[in-house]
Design an enzyme around this catalytic site. Structure first.
Site, PDB file in Angstrom:
ATOM      1  CG  HIS A   1      -1.920   1.109   1.196  1.00 42.87           C
ATOM      2  ND1 HIS A   1      -2.604   1.505   2.318  1.00 42.87           N
ATOM      3  CD2 HIS A   1      -2.329   1.950   0.215  1.00 42.87           C
ATOM      4  CE1 HIS A   1      -3.403   2.522   2.014  1.00 42.87           C
ATOM      5  NE2 HIS A   1      -3.247   2.806   0.754  1.00 42.87           N
TER       6      HIS A   1
ATOM      7  CG  HIS B   1       0.002   6.247  -0.733  1.00 40.63           C
ATOM      8  ND1 HIS B   1      -0.783   7.349  -0.476  1.00 40.63           N
ATOM      9  CD2 HIS B   1      -0.836   5.182  -0.646  1.00 40.63           C
ATOM     10  CE1 HIS B   1      -2.026   6.977  -0.237  1.00 40.63           C
ATOM     11  NE2 HIS B   1      -2.083   5.656  -0.337  1.00 40.63           N
TER      12      HIS B   1
ATOM     13  CG  HIS C   1      -4.329   3.427  -4.117  1.00 44.74           C
ATOM     14  ND1 HIS C   1      -5.554   4.015  -3.900  1.00 44.74           N
ATOM     15  CD2 HIS C   1      -3.644   3.561  -2.953  1.00 44.74           C
ATOM     16  CE1 HIS C   1      -5.601   4.500  -2.677  1.00 44.74           C
ATOM     17  NE2 HIS C   1      -4.457   4.231  -2.080  1.00 44.74           N
TER      18      HIS C   1
ATOM     19  CG  ASN D   1      -7.151   2.522   0.152  1.00 45.73           C
ATOM     20  OD1 ASN D   1      -6.462   2.713   1.154  1.00 45.73           O
ATOM     21  ND2 ASN D   1      -8.261   3.202  -0.088  1.00 45.73           N
TER      22      ASN D   1
ATOM     23  CB  ILE E   1      -8.281   7.997   0.443  1.00 45.60           C
ATOM     24  CG1 ILE E   1      -8.592   7.881   1.931  1.00 45.60           C
ATOM     25  CG2 ILE E   1      -8.460   6.664  -0.247  1.00 45.60           C
ATOM     26  CD1 ILE E   1      -8.619   9.179   2.669  1.00 45.60           C
TER      27      ILE E   1
END
Length: 852
Positions: free
Chosen positions: A510, A515, A700, A704, A852
């Site tokens: 993650h 990110h 993602h 997520n 997010i």
């Protein structure tokens, strides 16, 4: 396509006709000018009126003087006659604006805005009415000129490669990019539109004490890392290499204005975090709410955790701490909402149908290919498994031969029937540091057998600890059992495996692999690719809000003493662990086909996808490869409009500067790797862009948005263990024999840590109301009709994939699609429709970006 000169001539003839002007008539009088009308849409912020303080000019694509590189500028005009309306739940105001220009002014290509407004405001869009409407997709904060000391420039939605830039926009294009790069000095202020790189030197807080010291990540062989956006805060007093941090938790950390959440999203983010406020953001929460301390004692207690209504409101010390964290307006909204809404977690899907189905061995295996960390499992190539340093696993053929459904080990291996979830090598060097302060962790290997129906049967778990000498290990092999104490020990072993997987999921799959690795690409895009560059326009929706959410993560999640250090078994070495795994990261292996082949889950094939899955019922792989192929086709179609051959890729000076900066600075610790694409061929460009969009959107989404469904029930995915597997003959073993369930609950995290983990995944699993999904874009994002046609084709393909996913989920032969817990696999369901609200925990939908 008509030349720019012919277009300008047609526009002049058209404007002259509607004004009663004969083409070619001499200029200089009012009859030699014309009016260009337009409108701007502003989302109001503050009470003062932009009509009195905002000045707009239009700049022509036509040079003022031949060879000058500067376009003709209109007079400055103020927007007038604002009419307000609701825009996605916010107050928007549409203003009319008129410009008188010479008939030979040419086609407008840019807006120049000067704000004498006292406050910032959000410019949504602008449109000019000419022969064909000219659209400006702005989506940007405008700050007062007295702060920025510069006008804002917005280019129209027409894309140009650098060597095709209209003469009147050449200087504007270069100056805009230059201003975005800044001078690498000074602390960034809220209004600074500057993109620059820095190391992860802001995770520690040495001024707070030695226990808050953390290594700088990035810029060294020992701790390599992707770069993050520079904030320029001064160094800490205790360590000049570490950036100082605010004394109190602060959600207002700097990111460039165009990367910030919209006003509505920031409000929603805070509101969605209400239940997490006391757990997630307030360090004093554990003391303030003593009922969250201690451990659960039974399955009934864990279930009541979701049905109880605590009716807590944000009061006293918590309220004061919160007030220092968020803007005044948002603080009032949070207090109001918290007083209206009780603190209550919704029931996670994992226990909605059956409270105990998650304990099933089949479900344990299914979550490795259809859960929230589905890209770690791989086919076993060598038996027994062995470490990189050559240490062999202790799992023996005799341990597993009776669980191969009548096959020999050789037959099972040759048929790609044995898979491994390997959490061994990257954890082993850290275990002595991890196993302190009540944490008990192993490095683990889990072997699974793929049955004829493609369900996975776990057949052995090896748990390892470092030995007394280098490269030596203490290994324990636990085999599946269905009755008695052996079954209880097997459940303890599975719990340790899932705790390992939780760490890998949060820190690697993650955080690191979506990110963190994407942020340097965003910074390089802003610095090196003009807004009018077609690749900038292609990628822009896939970067929405990522830098802001990453900045918030550095503030409260991945920092020293942050949430992840509190809940994960890796504790204070969490980010150091992710740095260790980054050493193995390769951009050319981040695309799904290459990843599947690397893990032995697919082989190369001549079909349109380029690969063939080794077994059909792999939900992440089956859905993912169709999404990947659709993205690849769209990217290829888009790039083909602007790049006609390899030479046009090589000669694009902005594109080459972009790629060079990504390799040499953004991922600078990997600059000498030979696997980077050379970016000299069209195929390399499309592969790189497809990979970027895949990471930002589908990858993602897959790791997520299912977090609350699976990890919202912490027994299914505990984040740490507080006891080792008891050894026979020990006091712990006697304790285990006396009450296996009691021992199991003592092994789990305490109630507070569980509550914190649940609060975190609830926030992270939320879709906000302004989310834009894969296959969706604002209607006027480009004025190129061919691009629009190709994008419509992309959207249609995604809708076909949606139908296929639903068919697969309803196919009883595909048992991994729902599993014993009855959760249909929808984490790669695009959800392209525009029907109804999508906010909340939906468990489906692929947003364009890591937002997010």
């Amino acid at each position: 396509m008509a030349s720019k000169g012919l277009l300008c001539s047609c526009l002049q003839d058209y404007l002259g006709a509607i004004r009663g002007k004969v083409p070619g008539e001499s200029s200089g009088s009012k009859s030699s000018t014309t009016i260009i009308k337009g409108e701007v849409v502003i989302i109001r912020h503050g009470e003062s009126d932009p009509e009195k303080s905002v000045f707009v000019q239009i700049c022509s694509c036509t040079e003022d003087k031949p060879g000058s590189g500067k376009g003709k500028l209109s007079e400055q005009r103020r927007p007038k006659g604002g009419k307000s309306y609701d825009f996605n739940g916010m107050k928007a105001t549409k203003y009319i604006i008129k410009f008188r220009v010479e008939l030979d002014f040419g086609i407008p290509g840019a807006l120049v805005i000067k704000s004498q407004h006292k406050q910032k405001f959000f410019l949504q869009s602008a449109t000019l009415q000419t022969l064909h409407p000219i659209h400006f997709h702005c989506n940007s904060w405008i700050y007062p000129f007295q702060l920025t000391k510069a006008d804002r420039v917005f280019f129209s939605n027409t894309s140009h490669l650098p060597n095709q830039t209209p003469g009147g926009l050449r200087d504007w294009r270069q100056e805009e990019l230059k201003s975005l790069r800044g001078n690498k000095t000074g602390e960034r202020k809220e209004w600074d539109r500057i993109y620059d790189y820095d190391f992860y030197n802001d995770l520690g807080n040495p001024d707070k004490g030695r226990e808050y010291v953390r290594p700088v990540l990035g810029g060294s062989r020992s701790h390599p890392y992707p770069r993050r956006g520079r904030t320029g805060r001064p160094p800490s007093k205790a360590d000049p290499l570490t950036e100082s941090r605010p004394e109190k938790i602060n959600l207002d950390i700097y990111v460039p204005p165009d990367e910030r959440f919209s006003p509505k999203k920031l409000s929603e983010f805070i509101s969605n975090s209400i239940q997490a406020i006391v757990h997630l953001l307030i360090p004093e929460a554990k003391l303030l709410f003593k009922q969250d301390s201690g451990s659960f004692r039974s399955f009934e207690e864990t279930s009541s955790f979701f049905s109880s209504n605590k009716n807590q409101v944000v009061e006293g010390q918590v309220k004061q701490t919160l007030k220092n964290m968020v803007p005044e307006k948002l603080f009032k909204e949070v207090i109001h909402a918290s007083n209206q809404n009780p603190v209550k977690f919704p029931l996670p899907q994992i226990i909605a149908e059956n409270e105990l189905a998650w304990m099933d061995d089949e479900e344990f295996g299914r979550q490795m290919i259809a859960g929230i960390n589905p890209a770690k499992i791989q086919c076993l190539e060598v038996f027994p498994p062995q470490s990189k340093n050559g240490v062999r696993s202790s799992i023996k053929e005799s341990d597993i031969k009776n669980n191969l459904d009548g096959l020999s080990l050789t037959e099972a291996m040759n048929g790609w029937k044995i898979l491994i979830l390997d959490h061994h090598d990257y954890l082993m060097p850290f275990l002595n540091r991890i196993n302190t302060k009540g944490v008990c962790a192993y490095a683990s290997r889990t072997l699974l057998f793929r049955r004829s129906d493609d369900t996975l049967k776990p057949i052995a778990i090896e748990l390892s600890l470092p030995g007394s000498s280098y490269a030596s290990e203490i290994n324990m092999v636990i085999l599946p059992a269905s009755h008695g104490n052996e079954a209880a020990l097997w459940q303890l072993a599975k719990t340790h495996v899932v705790a390992n997987d939780s760490v890998h999921h949060q820190l690697i799959s993650h955080w690191l692999q979506t990110h963190a690795v994407l942020e340097p690409f965003i910074i390089a895009t802003r610095r090196q690719l003009s807004v009018m560059h077609p690749i900038h326009r292609l990628l822009d929706p896939h970067f929405k809000d990522t830098m802001h959410i990453n900045a918030l993560a550095r503030s409260i999640l991945i920092n020293s003493g942050g949430v992840l250090e509190k809940i994960l078994l890796s504790g204070e070495i969490s980010m150091e662990l992710s740095s260790e795994v980054y050493k193995e990261w390769r951009f050319d292996q981040q695309g799904l086909p290459d990843d599947l082949i690397k893990r032995g889950m697919a082989i190369k094939d001549s079909n349109p996808t380029g690969v063939r899955l080794l077994f059909e019922d792999y939900p992440y792989g089956a859905d993912g490869i169709e999404i990947w192929t659709a993205i690849k086709t769209w990217v290829t179609d888009f790039c083909s409009i602007f790049y006609k051959d390899d030479n046009s890729v090589k000669s694009d000076i902005e594109l080459q500067a972009w790629w060079s900066e990504i390799k040499n600075i953004g991922h600078g610790d990997k600059r000498n790797e030979t696997w980077w694409y050379k970016m000299k061929e069209f195929s390399e460009l499309t592969q790189a862009l497809t990979t970027l969009i895949w990471i930002a959107s589908a990858l993602h989404a897959s790791v997520n948005f299912g977090q609350y469904a699976y990890a919202g029930y912490p027994l299914n995915r505990p984040t740490l263990c507080r006891k080792f597997i008891p050894k026979e003959g020990s006091i712990e073993y006697a304790e285990f024999l006396e009450d296996p369930d009691k021992y199991y609950f003592k092994m789990l995290p305490e109630r507070f840590e569980m509550s914190l983990a649940v609060a975190l995944v609830e926030v992270l699993s939320q879709h906000t109301s302004d989310e834009v999904y894969l296959g969706q874009r604002p209607s006027e994002w480009t004025d190129n009709e061919e691009v629009k046609h190709k994008f419509d084709k992309f959207n249609a393909e995604l809708q076909k994939i949606e139908r296929k996913i639903m068919e697969r989920n309803n196919d009883p032969r595909l048992k991994n699609r729902c599993g014993p817990v009855k959760i249909p696999y929808k984490l790669l369901y695009p959800d392209t429709s525009n029907n109804g609200p999508k906010e909340g925990i939906t468990g489906k939908g692929i947003p364009n970006s890591i937002s997010i």
